[in-house]
Design a protein around this motif. Structure first.
Motif, PDB file in Angstrom:
ATOM      1  N   SER A  38       0.860  -1.195   0.000  1.00 61.30           N
ATOM      2  CA  SER A  38       0.000   0.000   0.000  1.00 61.30           C
ATOM      3  C   SER A  38       0.891   1.238   0.000  1.00 61.30           C
ATOM      4  CB  SER A  38      -0.947   0.005   1.204  1.00 61.30           C
ATOM      5  OG  SER A  38      -0.214  -0.008   2.400  1.00 61.30           O
ATOM      6  N   ASP A  39       0.289   2.348  -0.360  1.00 56.98           N
ATOM      7  CA  ASP A  39       0.995   3.628  -0.413  1.00 56.98           C
ATOM      8  C   ASP A  39       1.016   4.212   0.997  1.00 56.98           C
ATOM      9  OD1 ASP A  39       1.738   6.283  -0.664  1.00 56.98           O
ATOM     10  OD2 ASP A  39       0.683   6.571  -2.563  1.00 56.98           O
ATOM     11  N   LEU A  40       2.210   4.281   1.593  1.00 57.15           N
ATOM     12  CA  LEU A  40       2.327   4.733   2.994  1.00 57.15           C
ATOM     13  C   LEU A  40       2.855   6.162   3.104  1.00 57.15           C
ATOM     14  CD1 LEU A  40       3.806   1.493   4.642  1.00 57.15           C
ATOM     15  CD2 LEU A  40       1.412   2.207   4.517  1.00 57.15           C
ATOM     16  N   GLU A  41       2.620   6.974   2.097  1.00 55.73           N
ATOM     17  CA  GLU A  41       3.102   8.361   2.145  1.00 55.73           C
ATOM     18  C   GLU A  41       2.622   9.056   3.422  1.00 55.73           C
ATOM     19  OE1 GLU A  41       3.254  12.449  -0.544  1.00 55.73           O
ATOM     20  OE2 GLU A  41       1.693  10.956  -0.943  1.00 55.73           O
ATOM     21  N   LEU A  42       3.554   9.752   4.083  1.00 52.43           N
ATOM     22  CA  LEU A  42       3.349  10.523   5.314  1.00 52.43           C
ATOM     23  C   LEU A  42       3.168   9.653   6.560  1.00 52.43           C
ATOM     24  CD1 LEU A  42       1.301  13.606   4.106  1.00 52.43           C
ATOM     25  CD2 LEU A  42       3.700  13.514   4.770  1.00 52.43           C
ATOM     26  N   TYR A  43       3.270   8.333   6.414  1.00 49.20           N
ATOM     27  CA  TYR A  43       3.335   7.496   7.612  1.00 49.20           C
ATOM     28  C   TYR A  43       4.663   7.776   8.323  1.00 49.20           C
ATOM     29  CZ  TYR A  43      -0.682   4.341   7.023  1.00 49.20           C
ATOM     30  OH  TYR A  43      -1.941   3.799   6.954  1.00 49.20           O
ATOM     31  N   GLN A  44       4.618   7.686   9.645  1.00 50.25           N
ATOM     32  CA  GLN A  44       5.834   7.797  10.445  1.00 50.25           C
ATOM     33  C   GLN A  44       6.360   6.389  10.701  1.00 50.25           C
ATOM     34  OE1 GLN A  44       4.121   9.878  13.748  1.00 50.25           O
ATOM     35  NE2 GLN A  44       3.893  11.784  12.597  1.00 50.25           N
ATOM     36  N   TYR A  45       7.698   6.254  10.774  1.00 48.18           N
ATOM     37  CA  TYR A  45       8.245   4.902  10.944  1.00 48.18           C
ATOM     38  C   TYR A  45       9.542   4.924  11.733  1.00 48.18           C
ATOM     39  CZ  TYR A  45      11.914   5.597   7.354  1.00 48.18           C
ATOM     40  OH  TYR A  45      13.017   6.031   6.650  1.00 48.18           O
ATOM     41  N   THR A  46       9.782   3.812  12.413  1.00 54.94           N
ATOM     42  CA  THR A  46      11.080   3.541  13.047  1.00 54.94           C
ATOM     43  C   THR A  46      11.378   2.057  12.846  1.00 54.94           C
ATOM     44  OG1 THR A  46       9.987   3.133  15.161  1.00 54.94           O
ATOM     45  CG2 THR A  46      10.947   5.324  14.854  1.00 54.94           C
ATOM     46  N   PHE A  47      12.609   1.669  13.133  1.00 55.70           N
ATOM     47  CA  PHE A  47      12.984   0.260  13.103  1.00 55.70           C
ATOM     48  C   PHE A  47      13.179  -0.239  14.532  1.00 55.70           C
ATOM     49  CE2 PHE A  47      14.707   1.504   8.827  1.00 55.70           C
ATOM     50  CZ  PHE A  47      13.852   0.702   8.082  1.00 55.70           C
ATOM     51  N   LEU A  48      12.741  -1.452  14.781  1.00 57.12           N
ATOM     52  CA  LEU A  48      12.998  -2.137  16.050  1.00 57.12           C
ATOM     53  C   LEU A  48      14.027  -3.230  15.763  1.00 57.12           C
ATOM     54  CD1 LEU A  48       9.286  -2.532  17.210  1.00 57.12           C
ATOM     55  CD2 LEU A  48      10.921  -0.813  17.983  1.00 57.12           C
ATOM     56  N   VAL A  49      15.134  -3.202  16.475  1.00 65.49           N
ATOM     57  CA  VAL A  49      16.260  -4.084  16.170  1.00 65.49           C
ATOM     58  C   VAL A  49      16.645  -4.845  17.438  1.00 65.49           C
ATOM     59  CG1 VAL A  49      18.615  -4.180  15.269  1.00 65.49           C
ATOM     60  CG2 VAL A  49      17.058  -2.404  14.459  1.00 65.49           C
ATOM     61  N   LEU A  50      16.742  -6.171  17.327  1.00 71.18           N
ATOM     62  CA  LEU A  50      17.151  -7.006  18.461  1.00 71.18           C
ATOM     63  C   LEU A  50      18.616  -7.419  18.278  1.00 71.18           C
ATOM     64  CD1 LEU A  50      16.418  -8.629  21.044  1.00 71.18           C
ATOM     65  CD2 LEU A  50      15.767 -10.524  19.532  1.00 71.18           C
ATOM     66  N   VAL A  51      19.480  -6.853  19.104  1.00 67.88           N
ATOM     67  CA  VAL A  51      20.908  -7.186  19.073  1.00 67.88           C
ATOM     68  C   VAL A  51      21.350  -7.497  20.499  1.00 67.88           C
ATOM     69  CG1 VAL A  51      23.234  -6.376  18.518  1.00 67.88           C
ATOM     70  CG2 VAL A  51      21.321  -5.652  17.102  1.00 67.88           C
ATOM     71  N   ASN A  52      22.077  -8.595  20.649  1.00 69.24           N
ATOM     72  CA  ASN A  52      22.590  -8.974  21.974  1.00 69.24           C
ATOM     73  C   ASN A  52      21.467  -9.046  23.012  1.00 69.24           C
ATOM     74  OD1 ASN A  52      25.186  -9.238  21.001  1.00 69.24           O
ATOM     75  ND2 ASN A  52      25.811  -7.174  21.605  1.00 69.24           N
ATOM     76  N   GLN A  53      20.350  -9.672  22.594  1.00 73.19           N
ATOM     77  CA  GLN A  53      19.204  -9.903  23.482  1.00 73.19           C
ATOM     78  C   GLN A  53      18.518  -8.615  23.942  1.00 73.19           C
ATOM     79  OE1 GLN A  53      18.308 -13.246  24.342  1.00 73.19           O
ATOM     80  NE2 GLN A  53      19.784 -13.658  22.732  1.00 73.19           N
ATOM     81  N   GLU A  54      18.780  -7.519  23.247  1.00 73.63           N
ATOM     82  CA  GLU A  54      18.185  -6.243  23.670  1.00 73.63           C
ATOM     83  C   GLU A  54      17.515  -5.572  22.472  1.00 73.63           C
ATOM     84  OE1 GLU A  54      19.693  -1.890  25.325  1.00 73.63           O
ATOM     85  OE2 GLU A  54      20.999  -3.630  25.582  1.00 73.63           O
ATOM     86  N   TRP A  55      16.250  -5.175  22.672  1.00 70.03           N
ATOM     87  CA  TRP A  55      15.526  -4.450  21.614  1.00 70.03           C
ATOM     88  C   TRP A  55      15.878  -2.963  21.674  1.00 70.03           C
ATOM     89  CZ3 TRP A  55      13.009  -6.360  17.571  1.00 70.03           C
ATOM     90  CH2 TRP A  55      12.533  -7.676  17.624  1.00 70.03           C
TER      91      TRP A  55
END
Length: 715
Positions: free
Chosen positions: A160-177
């Motif tokens: 879908s077209d997500l123009e103007l949606y806000q976003y972040t990434f969630l990253v799990l490294v070394n057992q920590e989000w």
């Protein structure tokens, strides 16, 4: 695994080496066997190769029999039944890691189309990655899992077209989000808290044609700050302190004189260099009048700063308005240099780089602590393949998307030569004549000296200009000793340094002694945004002297900048004796310290006209901007004048004048000197500088007025 439940720590420090730290409080720190397991429950022994005690731990170095699979959880077990997760350690700073995970694709970040949106992020040490989406003005978030692909890239496509949606990434490294903004984000919410999906094609503009630009020495750079440029109450600008304000044309002071961009055009400048305008910390974008900052606190490298826009909460506002500013400058035939800060981030621990791939993007010393050659707590590790790629990608982005014409690299000495060479190559592939200059200071960062992009390695950076601190300090006196007097203040100690730097710092008679191989590498200046202005230094050095002499000394210093071989660099307002009221580090001082004082410009209009005349002379006479060292040596003759006077005779390759004399008297008394016979045009003296001067002198002698430059030209 909860960190508090760990009996000990284990780190992957090389592809096949694990470092295990056993606290002495745990079985006296003693263990004779270790093994490794993963979700498959298969337990494999690891080879113990070295043991040593450090502080309150025993350190065990162990070798794996086979390489691990990144993005996959592992546990280390010992003979006592202890267990800990295997953390990603110093392995990420090894060449082997770089080789395995270097990704050369050009699709990192977000790509939004009519019916689909693609997300890609490089996170090779992550065990899981998700993208968190939110509609603007909504509190509801949607979380979508991403899929691991080759080279440590994670991706997902939303249909879908997500123009103007806000976003972040969630990253799990070394057992920590960790939650992070996309390092490749091109738009953000106010104060850079969240990335925003935009369609840049909606904002694109055609780049207008610009006048020819043949050689770096043809540039005349004017350094300013977007807020400083127009914020003064009498700037005549409507949108004061903003992108759109700096873009306004035909603005006038209260006396009806030109201000702003039209004034810069009239002065004869070829390049405006703006202090950083990528998204930075230090100013609340929602209340920018409360704080001031130069902008050397980078947060998001590919996003314009919001405090200069009319609406920082609208992600498109800052993009469109910056493009309008650049377009307006181009419409005046002037090029734009962007001050870039790829040497550090504002706060390492909270930066997108550190959250997504902890420990990779920054240099660490031999003890494993973050390096601090920048003096602000972190040094970008430009020699790592994905950091180099980010810098080069970012430079390309600003050129292609915003039509930037040049870059000034802040603390370039932190960066490595290979990265700067790649930047040069990339710029040339996009637009010939892109100006690249940088601060080649040798800073204490853990990079071998032969790899640093510093002054002493200039021969490896032939097409990059470097700020010439020898020029600065020889002409005006040491920047770091407010009371040190340079050549223009009559200090004979700097006479030799002045001779050398005025002729391009190429070693006129002894090439091996030159700071540079070519004049195109020398950025000549006596003041910039850093440290005291020349006017404020004069007030301290010569506080008991008639202020009329302050004007003469200042004018002489600026004249030497404009008449020397190399690339002249002016600090905005230098031409009307800019003062910061004695503030030697105004990086967060208020507007009344930092603003360009347009009333002062009107007050010193005669000096502005003089500097304008010198700019015209430089442009008209090739002898003041010779392209290479051979040309300088062939066409320059030093006149035998008594110290501290300086005189040069130039063979000038122009139809109007064949021989030009540049004569400098830094003394407070008149000096009579001999010149060759014939009719000479006086195109600059203590009162005027004009290429079409009708004033003539004939005979064998000329009187040089106190503290001034004289230029004579013979047809």
């Amino acid at each position: 695994m909860n960190p508090n439940e760990r009996n000990f720590q284990a780190y992957l420090d090389e592809m096949d080496i694990i470092t295990i730290l056993l606290p002495l409080s745990y079985h006296h720190g003693l263990s004779s066997t270790f093994s490794i397991t993963d979700d498959s429950q298969q337990v494999k022994p690891i080879q113990l190769i070295k043991k040593q005690q450090i502080e309150n731990h025993n350190k065990y170095i162990c070798r794996l029999s086979e390489e691990i699979s990144f993005g996959h959880p592992y546990w280390i077990l010992d003979e006592h039944g202890g267990k800990t997760d295997l953390q990603i350690g110093a392995v990420i700073r090894t060449g082997a890691f770089d080789e395995r995970f270097f990704y050369d694709g050009n699709d990192l970040g977000v790509k939004c189309e009519a019916n689909q949106t693609q997300f890609k992020i490089w996170a090779p040490t992550a065990a899981q990655v998700k993208v968190k989406l939110r509609k603007a003005n909504s509190t509801f978030s949607e979380i979508i899992k991403m899929r691991r692909e080759e080279k440590g890239v994670w991706s997902t496509v939303v249909h879908s077209d997500l123009e103007l949606y806000q976003y972040t990434f969630l990253v799990l490294v070394n057992q920590e989000w960790r939650e992070s903004v996309d390092p490749y984000a091109v738009a953000v919410t106010a104060n850079g808290e969240l990335g925003v999906i935009v369609k840049l094609e909606k904002t694109r503009r055609e780049k207008p044609p610009l006048p020819p630009f043949e050689n770096p020495v043809d540039a005349i750079i004017y350094e300013t700050h977007i807020r400083d440029f127009t914020i003064h109450p009498n700037s005549g600008v409507k949108q004061k302190g903003l992108y759109l304000g700096a873009a306004e044309l035909n603005t006038k002071s209260k006396n009806g004189e030109l201000t702003g961009l039209s004034y810069v055009k009239d002065l004869g400048i070829t390049h405006i260099e703006f202090l950083p305008f990528n998204d930075f910390a230090g100013v609340d974008e929602l209340d920018p009048a409360k704080e001031y900052n130069w902008g050397y606190n980078p947060i998001h490298f590919n996003v314009p700063e919001g405090s200069y826009s009319t609406n920082p909460s609208d992600p498109y506002s800052r993009i469109i308005e910056l493009k309008k500013l650049i377009d307006s400058i181009h419409s005046q035939g002037i090029r734009v240099i962007m001050d870039v800060v790829y040497n550090h981030v504002y706060i390492r621990e909270t930066s997108s780089f550190e959250k997504i791939v902890p420990g990779y993007y920054f240099r660490h010393n031999e003890l494993g602590f973050p390096a601090n050659g920048t003096g602000v707590g972190n040094d970008i590790a430009s020699e790592r393949k994905m950091m180099k790629k980010f810098i080069v990608d970012s430079v390309r982005f600003w050129m292609e998307e915003y039509h930037i014409d040049g870059f000034r690299f802040d603390l370039m000495g932190i960066l490595d030569i290979d990265t700067m060479q790649e930047v040069r190559k990339t710029c040339d592939s996009i637009q010939k004549g892109t100006l690249i200059i940088g601060e080649g200071w040798n800073l204490n960062t853990p990079l071998p000296i032969e790899k640093k992009a510093i002054l002493r390695n200039q021969s490896k950076l032939p097409a990059i200009g470097q700020f010439n601190d020898k020029f600065r300090d020889s002409i005006k006196g040491s920047t770091f000793n407010l009371y040190d007097k340079g050549y223009v203040l009559g200090n004979e100690h700097y006479h030799k340094g002045a001779l050398e730097t005025i002729t391009g710092s190429i070693g006129l008679d002894e090439p091996a002694s030159g700071l540079f191989n070519q004049p195109t590498q020398s950025v000549n200046y006596v003041e910039c945004h850093d440290n005291h202005t020349m006017w404020d230094k004069l007030g301290s050095c010569l506080s008991d002297l008639d202020p009329l002499f302050h004007i003469k000394y200042h004018r002489l210093a600026t004249a030497i900048v404009l008449l020397s071989q190399g690339i002249p660099f002016l600090h905005s307002g230098q031409e009307f004796f800019r003062t910061k009221r004695g503030d030697g580090n105004s990086y967060k001082s208020p507007n009344h310290i930092n603003q360009l004082d347009w009333d002062r410009k009107d007050l010193h209009q005669d000096n502005v006209e003089y500097i304008k005349g010198l700019i015209q002379i430089r442009k008209a006479l090739p002898c003041f901007r010779m392209n290479n060292a051979e040309e300088i040596r062939t066409n320059t003759h030093i006149l035998p004048l008594p110290t501290p006077l300086i005189g040069f005779s130039f063979q000038n390759q122009s139809e109007d004048f064949r021989e030009v004399l540049l004569l400098i008297n830094p003394l407070r008394r008149k000096q009579t000197i001999e010149i060759s016979t014939g009719a000479w045009n006086v195109i600059a003296n203590d009162k005027k500088a004009e290429i079409y001067s009708k004033q003539r002198v004939e005979g064998k002698e000329i009187v040089l007025e106190p503290v001034c430059v004289t230029i004579l030209a013979k047809k």
